[in-house]
Design an enzyme around this catalytic site. Sequence first.
Site, PDB file in Angstrom:
ATOM      1  N   GLY A 118       0.678  -0.946   0.148  1.00 27.65           N
ATOM      2  CA  GLY A 118       0.035  -0.180   0.039  1.00 27.65           C
ATOM      3  C   GLY A 118       0.860   1.353  -0.120  1.00 27.65           C
ATOM      4  N   CYS A 119       0.276   2.458  -0.633  1.00 23.09           N
ATOM      5  CA  CYS A 119       1.084   3.493  -0.632  1.00 23.09           C
ATOM      6  C   CYS A 119       1.430   4.183   0.617  1.00 23.09           C
ATOM      7  CB  CYS A 119       0.334   4.736  -1.499  1.00 23.09           C
ATOM      8  SG  CYS A 119      -1.521   4.816  -0.540  1.00 23.09           S
ATOM      9  N   TYR A 120       0.602   4.121   1.723  1.00 22.11           N
ATOM     10  CA  TYR A 120       0.971   4.916   2.933  1.00 22.11           C
ATOM     11  C   TYR A 120       1.942   3.761   3.686  1.00 22.11           C
ATOM     12  CZ  TYR A 120      -2.976   7.975   3.051  1.00 22.11           C
ATOM     13  OH  TYR A 120      -3.916   9.003   2.791  1.00 22.11           O
ATOM     14  N   THR A 122       4.054   1.684   2.531  1.00 24.43           N
ATOM     15  CA  THR A 122       5.443   1.783   1.899  1.00 24.43           C
ATOM     16  C   THR A 122       6.273   2.779   2.600  1.00 24.43           C
ATOM     17  OG1 THR A 122       4.629   1.341  -0.509  1.00 24.43           O
ATOM     18  CG2 THR A 122       6.805   2.364  -0.275  1.00 24.43           C
TER      19      THR A 122
END
Length: 306
Positions: A118-120, A122
């Site tokens: 997931g972006c967050y 990461t």
Amino acid sequence: MPAKVFIDGEAGTTGLGISARLADCPGIERRSLALEQRKDPDAKKALMESVDVVVLCLPDDAARETVALAKAMGDRAPRILDASTAHRVAEGWTYGFPELASGQPEAIRTARFVSNPGCYATGAIALLRPLVDAGLIPSDFPVAINAVSGYSGGGKTMIADYERGHAPAFEAYSLGLEHKHVPEIQRYARLDRRPIFAPSVGNFAQGMLVCAPIFLDDLPGRPKGADLEAALAAHYAGSQYVRVMPAEASGRIEPESLNGTNDLELRVFASEGRRQAVLIAKLDNLGKGASGAALQNLELMLQGDA
Ligand SMILES: NC(=O)C1=CN([C@@H]2O[C@H](COP(=O)(O)OP(=O)(O)OC[C@H]3O[C@@H](n4cnc5c(N)ncnc54)[C@H](OP(=O)(O)O)[C@@H]3O)[C@@H](O)[C@H]2O)C=CC1
Ligand SMILES: CC(=O)N[C@@H](CCC(=O)OP(=O)(O)O)C(=O)O
């Protein structure tokens, strides 16, 4: 012989981002379904039999459906790279963050099933895992994370709302403290205690800051901010995409400068006088937070034999 790749959900935000990046990869041949067949399981199964890797850019339930289709194909099944949240901490899936640990690229190279982070998550894992591994942050430490994302993080629907002016300039959300990224952050940062995660979205399309404030004297070794920065620098030494940067003396940082890249920058803003620090990761939510990471994983997967 070019590798054959099918992007399931190719018309969505993440799918479009991955497609754009694939266009620059000569050794990869894209296979697609006709528009009217995009959600037809039989057509999808037939196509899956003819490709090497399927990239899932779908909502979680749809991603699970396609994985079930693949598993029913036995050894004719393609390898899968899933960009959704569905399999991030699932049994039998390899986490697609190559910078996690020294053996992770090889694990991704040989995996049948890889889950794109997931972006967050990461940003949070990039900040925390090396400090836990170095013993600077205990695994039971009370970690609090806050973040701000560009509105593209919410996919087509949220993009449309912001672009039509039907959304607030800024919004804190997921304040029920059940955000879908917390399980993977806890698992891969090796935290025994569930971290608090409070995300927000701002009126800018792309880009992201993920922040972890820390009281330095609450850490067992009472480290300096510089010690945390040194541990991060040691972990990411030689990394192609993750860099430890000096904290701006201005004490200010904006979220958009890495847009369009697969880069991830880490900073430690510290006050030794106050014995406090704020760890900050900057990335493009659609880059290293999604399609850039997906390409990085795809390139590794296509180097290895599962
Ligand atoms: N946006 C971001 O920053 C990131 C998103 N992700 C994850 O990637 C996944 C996709 O997100 P995102 O691209 O933002 O979402 P979007 O809503 O922008 O795109 C999803 C796409 O999947 C299609 N789709 C839905 N169900 C099916 C199905 N059964 N078969 C084929 N296609 C289907 C949708 O088509 P239709 O609209 O016609 O239903 C749409 O084109 C999600 O799991 C998300 O959590 C991961 C990292 C970052
Ligand atoms: C602003 C916004 O809504 N962001 C999304 C993050 C989307 C995403 O990256 O989720 P996965 O990678 O886990 O699929 C959210 O908080 O759900």
